[in-house]
Each structure stands twice: as structure tokens, then as C-alpha cells.
Write a protein that holds these residues in place. Structure first.
Motif, short mmCIF file in Angstrom:
data_model
loop_
_atom_site.label_atom_id
_atom_site.label_comp_id
_atom_site.label_asym_id
_atom_site.label_seq_id
_atom_site.Cartn_x
_atom_site.Cartn_y
_atom_site.Cartn_z
N PRO A 1 0.82 -1.21 0.00
CA PRO A 1 0.00 0.00 0.00
C PRO A 1 0.86 1.26 0.00
N THR A 2 0.36 2.29 -0.64
CA THR A 2 0.95 3.62 -0.51
C THR A 2 0.50 4.16 0.84
N THR A 3 1.35 4.91 1.53
CA THR A 3 0.97 5.42 2.84
C THR A 3 0.68 6.90 2.76
N PRO A 4 -0.17 7.43 3.66
CA PRO A 4 -0.50 8.86 3.62
C PRO A 4 0.72 9.77 3.66
N ARG A 5 1.80 9.32 4.31
CA ARG A 5 2.97 10.18 4.42
C ARG A 5 3.67 10.39 3.08
N GLU A 6 3.39 9.54 2.07
CA GLU A 6 3.98 9.73 0.76
C GLU A 6 3.36 10.91 0.02
N MET B 1 -0.80 9.14 -3.77
CA MET B 1 -2.06 8.44 -3.51
C MET B 1 -3.04 8.65 -4.66
N ALA B 2 -3.08 9.86 -5.20
CA ALA B 2 -4.00 10.15 -6.31
C ALA B 2 -3.65 9.33 -7.54
N ALA B 3 -2.35 9.21 -7.83
CA ALA B 3 -1.93 8.44 -9.00
C ALA B 3 -2.29 6.97 -8.83
N ARG B 4 -2.07 6.45 -7.64
CA ARG B 4 -2.40 5.04 -7.41
C ARG B 4 -3.90 4.81 -7.49
N ALA B 5 -4.68 5.69 -6.86
CA ALA B 5 -6.13 5.53 -6.88
C ALA B 5 -6.65 5.60 -8.32
N GLN B 6 -6.13 6.54 -9.11
CA GLN B 6 -6.61 6.66 -10.49
C GLN B 6 -6.28 5.41 -11.30
N ALA B 7 -5.09 4.84 -11.08
CA ALA B 7 -4.72 3.61 -11.78
C ALA B 7 -5.69 2.48 -11.43
N LEU B 8 -6.13 2.42 -10.19
CA LEU B 8 -7.07 1.38 -9.78
C LEU B 8 -8.44 1.62 -10.39
N TYR B 9 -8.87 2.88 -10.44
CA TYR B 9 -10.14 3.19 -11.09
C TYR B 9 -10.09 2.83 -12.58
N ASP B 10 -8.93 3.06 -13.20
CA ASP B 10 -8.78 2.73 -14.62
C ASP B 10 -8.89 1.22 -14.85
N LEU C 1 -9.69 2.40 -2.45
CA LEU C 1 -9.13 2.94 -1.21
C LEU C 1 -8.59 1.85 -0.30
N ALA C 2 -9.23 0.68 -0.31
CA ALA C 2 -8.70 -0.44 0.48
C ALA C 2 -7.31 -0.83 -0.03
N GLU C 3 -7.15 -0.79 -1.35
CA GLU C 3 -5.85 -1.11 -1.94
C GLU C 3 -4.83 -0.02 -1.60
N LEU D 1 -11.81 1.06 4.56
CA LEU D 1 -12.29 2.24 5.26
C LEU D 1 -13.74 2.03 5.67
N PRO D 2 -14.18 2.68 6.76
CA PRO D 2 -15.54 2.47 7.26
C PRO D 2 -16.62 2.98 6.31
N ASP D 3 -17.80 2.40 6.45
CA ASP D 3 -18.94 2.83 5.64
C ASP D 3 -19.20 4.33 5.75
N GLU D 4 -18.95 4.90 6.94
CA GLU D 4 -19.29 6.31 7.13
C GLU D 4 -18.51 7.22 6.17
N ILE D 5 -17.29 6.84 5.82
CA ILE D 5 -16.51 7.66 4.89
C ILE D 5 -17.22 7.77 3.55
N PHE D 6 -17.69 6.65 3.05
CA PHE D 6 -18.35 6.64 1.74
C PHE D 6 -19.74 7.29 1.82
N ALA D 7 -20.41 7.12 2.95
CA ALA D 7 -21.72 7.75 3.13
C ALA D 7 -21.59 9.27 3.14
N ILE D 8 -20.59 9.79 3.85
CA ILE D 8 -20.37 11.23 3.90
C ILE D 8 -19.99 11.75 2.51
N ALA D 9 -19.08 11.04 1.85
CA ALA D 9 -18.61 11.48 0.53
C ALA D 9 -19.72 11.44 -0.51
N ASP D 10 -20.72 10.60 -0.30
CA ASP D 10 -21.78 10.42 -1.29
C ASP D 10 -22.97 11.36 -1.05
N THR D 11 -22.85 12.25 -0.07
CA THR D 11 -23.92 13.21 0.20
C THR D 11 -23.42 14.61 -0.10
#
Length: 210
Positions: A3-8, A13-22, A31-33, A39-49
Motif C-alpha cells: 500500500p501507498t501510505t499517507p505520508r507519501e 495516492m492520487a496516482a495510485r487511486a486513479q490507476a485502480l479506477y482505470d 481505497l482499500a488497496e 475504510l468504514p462505511d461512514e466515509i463513503f456515506a459522507i462522501a456520497d452526500t
């Protein structure tokens, strides 16, 4: 691949996430990758509102919010917002911390704090939220000896923060001088009610599905 870590930093993180979406991955899978934990359900629930309160000060950090995109949502923004320096300072000091939100309003419960998960907690299925006081307008050079626990979940902590803020607004509204407008009081109440709805939806299994 580890995994890429937040400290990088956000760009990595954006490049890795985009590659996974692709590759056709969902936001939850991507995000799990990226983080090595679900990540908890609440993260996706908040982001989806449309929960993006402007009253009082509420500052979502770059990660994980801007990584939650994918099909139908557009590409991952490649560059971070300026708040990266605050969140990266925390991740550099303790890589187990995943910064989430900076809360202003220092006289409100949990205010003037950076809210974080711990990756080690998430790996155990716990969504405990920790708070770092003074990390809203300051790039930290050190953490307290023990980062205190604020609550069992991000929504729980936000509910306490906004309930306290609303109580203060209500007191000022009915107090001498009528120091708060109807609009400000209504906005504060709307935020409290929005959080309550999200919590009910998650309890009912209606949220957190991306």
C-alpha cells in the motif's frame, strides 16, 4: 504491491487511486488497496452526500475524500489542496494516523482539532477517531505523548461538535441582543439533522455503498 501510505503525499495516492479506477475498481476497493485496510462505511456515506457544512469551520483534508471518485464521478484530482501541509505533517509524525478533518470553532467541543483514524484500528474493524488539538492552523512539528480518543466514529464526533455549536447558536439567538440570525440558526440545525440522518441510514444499512 504494498500500500501507498499517507505520508507519501496526496500526489502519490492520487496516482495510485486513479490507476485502480482505470482497472475498473470501485471506490471502496481502490481505497482499500491504497491504504491496505478497508475504510468504514461512514466515509463513503459522507462522501456520497452533499454534507459539506460551511458553518462552523469544517475542513476536509485531501485524503481520503478527494480519492473517492471513479466512474461517474470524474478523474481523481492530481494536485492537492493547500491543506496537504497540515495533514502530511501529522502523517509524517505518526504514519499510523490517517488525517480526516480539521475542525475550527475552538470554543466548541472537539474544535481546533485534526480528527484522525488509526490504520491499525481500521485493520481490526474499529473506526475510532482521535483528535489532535492545535492542528487546524498550525503545521505540527510534534505530537502529544498520547493522541487522545475523541469517539467511536467520525459521525459520532461530528455529531457532538455540531450539537454543541448549535446549542451555542441557540443560546445566543434567544439571549440579549438576538446576536444570531434566523438563517444562521437554521443552518446550524440543518447540519445537526443531516448528521443524524446519515447515522440512521448507516444503522439501517442504507449508506456507504460506493
Amino acid at each position: 504491491m504494498s500500500p501507498t501510505t499517507p505520508r507519501e503525499g496526496y500526489a502519490a495516492m492520487a496516482a495510485r487511486a486513479q490507476a485502480l479506477y482505470d482497472q475498473g475498481r470501485s471506490a471502496r476497493e481502490a481505497l482499500a488497496e491504497c491504504y491496505g485496510v478497508e475504510l468504514p462505511d461512514e466515509i463513503f456515506a459522507i462522501a456520497d452526500t452533499e454534507f459539506d457544512p460551511e458553518l462552523p469551520d469544517y475542513f476536509p483534508v485531501n485524503q481520503p475524500w478527494r480519492l473517492i471518485t471513479g466512474p461517474g464521478r470524474g478523474p481523481v484530482p492530481p494536485a492537492p489542496r493547500t491543506s496537504e501541509r497540515y495533514e502530511k505533517a501529522v502523517a509524517d509524525l505518526d504514519p499510523d494516523l490517517l488525517p480526516l478533518v480539521r475542525l475550527g470553532e475552538e470554543e466548541t467541543k472537539h474544535g481546533d482539532s485534526m480528527l484522525c483514524y488509526r490504520l491499525s484500528d481500521l485493520a481490526q474493524g474499529a473506526a475510532t477517531v482521535y483528535g489532535i488539538e492545535g492542528a487546524v492552523w498550525t503545521v505540527l512539528e510534534a505530537l502529544p505523548a498520547e493522541v487522545p480518543r475523541y469517539g467511536d466514529s467520525l459521525l459520532d464526533v461530528l455529531a457532538e461538535y455540531y450539537a454543541d455549536f448549535y446549542a451555542q447558536m441557540e443560546e445566543r439567538y434567544y439571549g440579549p441582543g438576538h446576536a444570531v440570525s434566523d438563517e444562521m440558526l437554521d443552518e446550524a440545525r440543518d447540519i445537526v439533522e443531516a448528521i443524524d440522518r446519515l447515522k440512521r441510514d448507516l444503522t439501517s444499512g442504507l449508506g456507504g455503498q460506493p
